[in-house]
Write a protein that holds these residues in place. Structure first.
Motif, mmCIF file in Angstrom:
data_model
loop_
_atom_site.group_PDB
_atom_site.id
_atom_site.type_symbol
_atom_site.label_atom_id
_atom_site.label_comp_id
_atom_site.label_asym_id
_atom_site.label_seq_id
_atom_site.Cartn_x
_atom_site.Cartn_y
_atom_site.Cartn_z
ATOM 1 N N SER A 104 20.698 38.953 44.557
ATOM 2 C CA SER A 104 20.107 40.258 44.284
ATOM 3 C C SER A 104 18.776 40.328 45.002
ATOM 4 N N THR A 105 18.417 41.522 45.438
ATOM 5 C CA THR A 105 17.119 41.697 46.081
ATOM 6 C C THR A 105 16.361 42.825 45.401
ATOM 7 N N GLY A 106 15.083 42.669 45.283
ATOM 8 C CA GLY A 106 14.256 43.759 44.746
ATOM 9 C C GLY A 106 13.097 43.229 43.927
ATOM 10 N N ASP A 107 11.890 43.697 44.258
ATOM 11 C CA ASP A 107 10.688 43.280 43.531
ATOM 12 C C ASP A 107 10.670 43.757 42.090
ATOM 13 N N GLU A 108 11.463 44.794 41.793
ATOM 14 C CA GLU A 108 11.453 45.375 40.447
ATOM 15 C C GLU A 108 12.305 44.598 39.454
ATOM 16 N N LEU A 109 13.050 43.603 39.945
ATOM 17 C CA LEU A 109 14.046 42.950 39.090
ATOM 18 C C LEU A 109 13.467 41.731 38.394
ATOM 19 N N GLY A 152 21.333 45.855 47.039
ATOM 20 C CA GLY A 152 19.994 46.432 47.142
ATOM 21 C C GLY A 152 19.448 46.302 48.548
ATOM 22 N N GLY A 153 18.482 47.129 48.828
ATOM 23 C CA GLY A 153 17.771 47.022 50.095
ATOM 24 C C GLY A 153 18.522 47.527 51.306
ATOM 25 N N VAL A 154 19.630 48.231 51.103
ATOM 26 C CA VAL A 154 20.392 48.693 52.273
ATOM 27 C C VAL A 154 20.287 50.204 52.468
ATOM 28 N N ALA A 198 12.939 38.240 46.178
ATOM 29 C CA ALA A 198 11.954 39.321 46.253
ATOM 30 C C ALA A 198 12.082 40.082 47.575
ATOM 31 N N ASP A 199 11.506 41.270 47.607
ATOM 32 C CA ASP A 199 11.471 42.053 48.852
ATOM 33 C C ASP A 199 10.413 41.444 49.769
ATOM 34 N N ASP A 200 10.775 40.327 50.367
ATOM 35 C CA ASP A 200 9.836 39.546 51.162
ATOM 36 C C ASP A 200 10.630 38.935 52.315
ATOM 37 N N PHE A 212 10.903 49.643 51.356
ATOM 38 C CA PHE A 212 10.899 48.195 51.133
ATOM 39 C C PHE A 212 12.297 47.590 51.281
ATOM 40 N N ASP A 213 13.171 48.344 51.968
ATOM 41 C CA ASP A 213 14.529 47.862 52.158
ATOM 42 C C ASP A 213 14.564 46.841 53.297
ATOM 43 N N LEU A 214 13.998 45.673 52.994
ATOM 44 C CA LEU A 214 13.802 44.643 54.018
ATOM 45 C C LEU A 214 15.070 43.863 54.336
HETATM 46 MG MG MG Z 1 15.534 47.371 46.507
#
Ligand code: MG
Ligand code: AMP
Length: 409
Positions: free
Chosen positions: A182-187, A249-251, A225-227, A256-258
């Protein structure tokens, strides 16, 4: 970005996924795998003529004019090689599965006989025809009979057939090892509390379960993380240790869709806006030859995207033919209106399908249809396919993709 038709996106994904190298496994490890090659019988099953009943092996001609009394010259249990012959006027006590002794051409079931107290004689109360209660060598399988073809699923029955031939190992396509991240700083994950703006990572447990339910080996690649550095490291590790990687996520189009930035650098990705709702954004490609599925982050979208693209591809990688790799689609009557607006997309509506008294499936909405409303997806056991247009009226027939697991009845 122009919308990519669903079939085109799906064909692109399926064409990019190679079938895994077959492996040879013990029968105990082969359940639900696809056979990798042809298996033919090299012997007869059963291997010898044997009795289908507990009773007496006789010469059928001796029973003409029954009742008749025969001399009992021996006893044969299953597993014993016959040492006695059945001569005229004689019988051998025989158990189910024991080889038929020479001379005998029928078995009289024990219920049709009365043995003398000393066991030396038996009265047969009716005539039996030649062949009665006999199981012939090879009447299940004969040498050269096909037992398995490539792609056949190793069901319990097929494992039994192999075992009956003395086959201990079988060539199968292995489970795909599928990494999920999973990707995302909010998670955040329990036990950490939710701080303002944070949500739980629901996609990873869901996707790990979907991967396992598809017959793959699910590998948890964690929450990233989104990093850029962290994502790079996670994808490197994933493609090096897995047969495929599924990320969510991130697509989409956010700042921040890194995932997009990182995967574009690492591999050969195609970023699509597929003409479907939910699950429009899809990233798919290969990194170092390993397929990577970049599914959308919204929980319903990630599940629908998995069903439409990842599951069929992963199951093909595991050698399953299309009919087994894909979810079944059945015609179903709309039990209520399933409205929609024309927007150039095919809609997948989360529905509950049940079998009606008329033998036809009926579908009704499973609840809120927004792409973050996992509740309706969880309640659904099917996706109703609504082509572009106004949707379905009550009584219209729609295609329903059955998701399995739910109560379809
Ligand atoms: Mg995301
Ligand atoms: P993204 O594509 O990363 O912008 O994500 C789209 C939406 O899905 C956002 O509302 C995210 O918070 C949500 N989302 C992304 N990943 C997850 C996840 N693993 N679990 C639950 N929601 C997620």
């Amino acid at each position: 970005m122009p919308l990519v038709p669903l079939d085109e996106a799906r064909d692109h994904v399926l064409a990019s996924c190679q079938v895994l190298e077959p492996v040879t496994v013990a029968l105990a490890g082969a359940l639900d795998r696809a056979a990798a090659g042809l298996v033919t019988a090299d012997a007869c099953v059963p291997p010898f003529d044997n009795s289908a009943m507990d009773g007496f092996a006789v010469r059928s001609g001796d029973t003409v004019g029954a009742p008749v009394t025969l001399e009992v010259v021996g006893t044969l249990a299953a597993g014993q090689a016959p040492e006695v012959e059945v001569g005229p006027g004689q019988a051998v006590r025989i158990m189910t599965g024991a080889p038929v002794p020479a001379g005998a051409d029928a078995v009289v079931m024990v219920e049709r006989t009365v043995a003398s107290d000393d066991g030396r004689r038996v009265e047969v109360d009716g005539e039996v025809a030649a062949g009665t209660a006999l199981r012939r060598a090879g009447d299940d399988l004969r040498p050269g009979d096909g037992v398995l073809a490539a792609g056949d699923v190793l069901t319990p029955g097929r494992l039994g057939v192999l075992a009956s031939l003395g086959v201990a190992e079988v060539a199968v396509f292995p489970r795909a090892r599928v990494g999920v991240l999973s990707t995302g700083d909010e998670l955040v994950e329990p036990p950490a509390p939710l701080r303002p703006g944070q949500i739980r990572d629901s996609n990873r447990p869901t996707l790990l379960a979907l991967v396992a339910a598809a017959g793959c080996e699910a590998v948890d690649l964690g929450l990233v993380a989104d990093d850029e550095a962290a994502l790079t490291e996670a994808f490197h590790h994933g493609v090096a240790t897995c047969d495929a990687v599924v990320t969510s996520g991130g697509v989409s189009m956010g700042d921040f869709d890194l995932v997009k930035v990182v995967l574009d650098r690492l591999g050969d990705m195609r970023w699509m806006q597929v003409a479907i709702k939910p699950a429009k954004p899809l990233a798919f490609g290969t990194v170092g030859g390993t397929p990577v599925f970049g599914l959308p982050g919204n929980p319903v979208s990630s599940m629908v995207s998995f069903e439409l693209f990842a599951r069929p591809a992963l199951r093909r990688m595991m050698g399953f033919p299309p009919a087994v790799a894909d979810r079944p689609a059945v015609p179903a009557v709309a039990g209520e209106a399933l409205r929609r607006r024309p927007d150039g997309k095919t809609h997948f509506v989360r529905v509950i399908a049940s079998m009606g008294d008329d033998g036809r499936y009926r579908v009704r909405s499973a609840g809120g249809q927004a792409s973050h409303q996992l509740g309706a997806m969880a309640a659904a056991n099917a996706l109703a396919v609504l082509p572009d247009g106004e949707g379905a009226q009550v009584g219209d027939v729609v295609d329903a993709m059955l998701l399995g697991g739910g109560a379809v009845g």
